[in-house]
Design a protein around this motif. Structure first.
Motif, mmCIF file in Angstrom:
data_model
loop_
_atom_site.group_PDB
_atom_site.id
_atom_site.type_symbol
_atom_site.label_atom_id
_atom_site.label_comp_id
_atom_site.label_asym_id
_atom_site.label_seq_id
_atom_site.Cartn_x
_atom_site.Cartn_y
_atom_site.Cartn_z
ATOM 1 N N CYS A 4 -0.922 5.162 2.406
ATOM 2 C CA CYS A 4 -1.540 4.644 1.437
ATOM 3 C C CYS A 4 -1.100 5.143 0.256
ATOM 4 C CB CYS A 4 -2.979 4.556 1.874
ATOM 5 S SG CYS A 4 -3.934 3.384 0.608
ATOM 6 N N LEU A 300 -5.451 -4.885 -3.901
ATOM 7 C CA LEU A 300 -5.741 -3.787 -3.220
ATOM 8 C C LEU A 300 -7.055 -3.138 -3.705
ATOM 9 C CD1 LEU A 300 -5.457 -2.100 -0.711
ATOM 10 C CD2 LEU A 300 -3.672 -1.143 -1.624
ATOM 11 N N ASN A 330 2.648 -7.092 0.538
ATOM 12 C CA ASN A 330 1.189 -6.795 0.628
ATOM 13 C C ASN A 330 0.425 -6.851 1.848
ATOM 14 O OD1 ASN A 330 1.161 -8.542 -2.796
ATOM 15 N ND2 ASN A 330 1.420 -6.406 -2.274
ATOM 16 N N HIS A 333 0.690 -3.622 3.139
ATOM 17 C CA HIS A 333 -0.201 -2.872 2.462
ATOM 18 C C HIS A 333 -1.861 -3.017 2.809
ATOM 19 C CE1 HIS A 333 2.860 -3.504 -1.081
ATOM 20 N NE2 HIS A 333 3.216 -2.453 -0.324
ATOM 21 N N PHE A 334 -2.148 -4.268 3.073
ATOM 22 C CA PHE A 334 -3.725 -4.433 3.372
ATOM 23 C C PHE A 334 -3.704 -3.819 4.661
ATOM 24 C CE2 PHE A 334 -3.561 -8.510 0.719
ATOM 25 C CZ PHE A 334 -3.591 -7.942 -0.567
#
Length: 391
Positions: A4, A300, A330, A333-334
């Protein structure tokens, strides 16, 4: 958490990820064979100069052999066949961000298909052809659909996922110029599509339309699932609403302007806090790409801030074959930062692959070509888990 933190370092790089094909209206029809050859040389030269790693999927020896074969063949090919050879050559790169744009004067048949297993099913059509909706396509002009799909495979990048291949097949299945160049269709205004209807077959004579002409699509099923309520390419790229007392739904299908994106995320944040949702569904099945920086900087942080106020919130990200480029990025990323569960079939783009494109024009035809500039690795160990979706 290390993953992250790495993601947030990207926020300062200002890198955009674009995965949507472009179309151009160009005067290529009057070119001489010599000009086509000049363009083909420029095409290969530009790919070698600009692509981060052109030979990552196909060896240089194969590229060179294909180049010489096509260069010598151009003199006896029609314009449609030359464009087909260009497309086949570019597809050797193996990544979906390296592509040749379709000219703006291309035509398509107003039929939209989806591949379920081994069956090609008509899911949308112009009203006059609605009798075939929901039926399996068997052939076009008596050519078996398996033969046609095999031919179309030669103009598709094979370095992405298997689901990407399925989507690209159906995208090209309705393009007259490709079907004509392969020899499947000779009359643009009367192609015969054969469908299986129970124990019998039906045939429809279908006329092609300009590729950019709007169509009043009729669907094979009603009511439409939530993510398709505004079509396959919704005019509102981000729609959202509460669907249960504890569940909030966000259809993240694209990337509006920075200003609009910020307004939308503010509205979503206020709605989540008002409802105190415990489950958040982020639907990315229609997200074919854009600027993933917007998702990182605006969406985010919205969820991370919400988590700080409402720990224990569950996130579910819906993905599919149309989830590509920035959409795939994305989604990962989530997954990494929110511990979201990925639900659906594998994304069209691989988690580790080439992105960030550069466009250039060929000198004579003005056809637009793109190539990949960067390589992203979003998963050290690729592990795709699919959960069934109840519509």
């Amino acid at each position: 958490m290390i993953r992250c933190y790495f993601i947030f370092l990207l926020l300062w790089l200002g890198l955009n990820s674009y995965g949507q094909d472009k179309t151009v209206d160009l005067p290529y029809s009057q070119l001489t064979k010599e000009q086509w050859q000049e363009d083909f040389h420029a095409l290969y030269d530009s790919l070698r100069t600009n692509h981060l790693n052109l030979y990552h999927f196909t060896p240089k020896t194969v590229f060179d052999q294909k180049y010489h074969a096509i260069f010598n063949e151009i003199a006896k090919l029609s314009n449609e066949q030359i464009l087909l050879r260009y497309k086949q050559f570019v597809s050797l790169a193996g990544d979906g961000h390296t592509m040749l744009s379709d000219p703006g004067d291309f035509h398509r048949y107003p039929l939209d298909f989806f591949i379920f297993g081994k069956q090609v099913i008509l899911i949308q059509s112009e009203a006059k052809y609605k009798q075939a909706l929901g039926l399996q396509l068997l052939s076009i002009n008596n050519f078996p659909i398996t033969q046609i799909r095999d031919s179309l495979n030669s103009i598709i990048d094979h370095g992405e996922s298997k689901t990407y291949l399925l989507k690209q097949q159906t995208d090209r299945l309705g393009v007259y110029e490709y079907l004509s160049a392969f020899g499947f269709i000779s009359n643009r205004d009367s192609a015969v599509f054969e469908f299986q209807d129970g124990k019998k077959t039906i045939e429809l004579k279908v006329a092609a339309i300009p590729a950019h002409q709007s169509v009043d699509w009729q669907w094979a099923f009603r009511p439409l699932p939530l993510f398709l309520e505004n079509g396959m390419e919704p005019s509102t790229p981000i729609a959202h609403k509460s669907i249960r007392s504890d569940t909030y739904y966000i259809n993240f299908a694209g990337y509006p302007s920075w200003e609009d994106f910020e307004k939308i995320t503010t509205t979503i944040y206020d709605s989540l806090n008002h409802q105190k949702a415990r489950k958040i569904i982020i639907d990315m099945r229609l997200n074919g790409g854009g600027n993933f920086d917007k998702g990182l900087k605006l969406m985010l942080p919205l969820f991370l801030n919400y988590n700080a106020l409402h720990p224990g919130t569950s996130y579910y990200v819906l993905i599919g074959r149309r989830t590509f480029s920035a959409g795939m990025s994305n989604a990962v990323h989530f997954k990494d930062c929110l511990n979201a569960i990925l639900v659906g079939e594998p994304t069209g783009a691989r988690p580790n692959g080439y992105q960030e494109i550069k466009w250039f024009k060929l000198p004579n035809s003005k056809l637009e070509v793109s190539c990949s500039l960067l390589f992203y690795s979003f998963q050290q160990k690729i592990q795709m888990v699919s959960y069934p979706i109840k519509q």
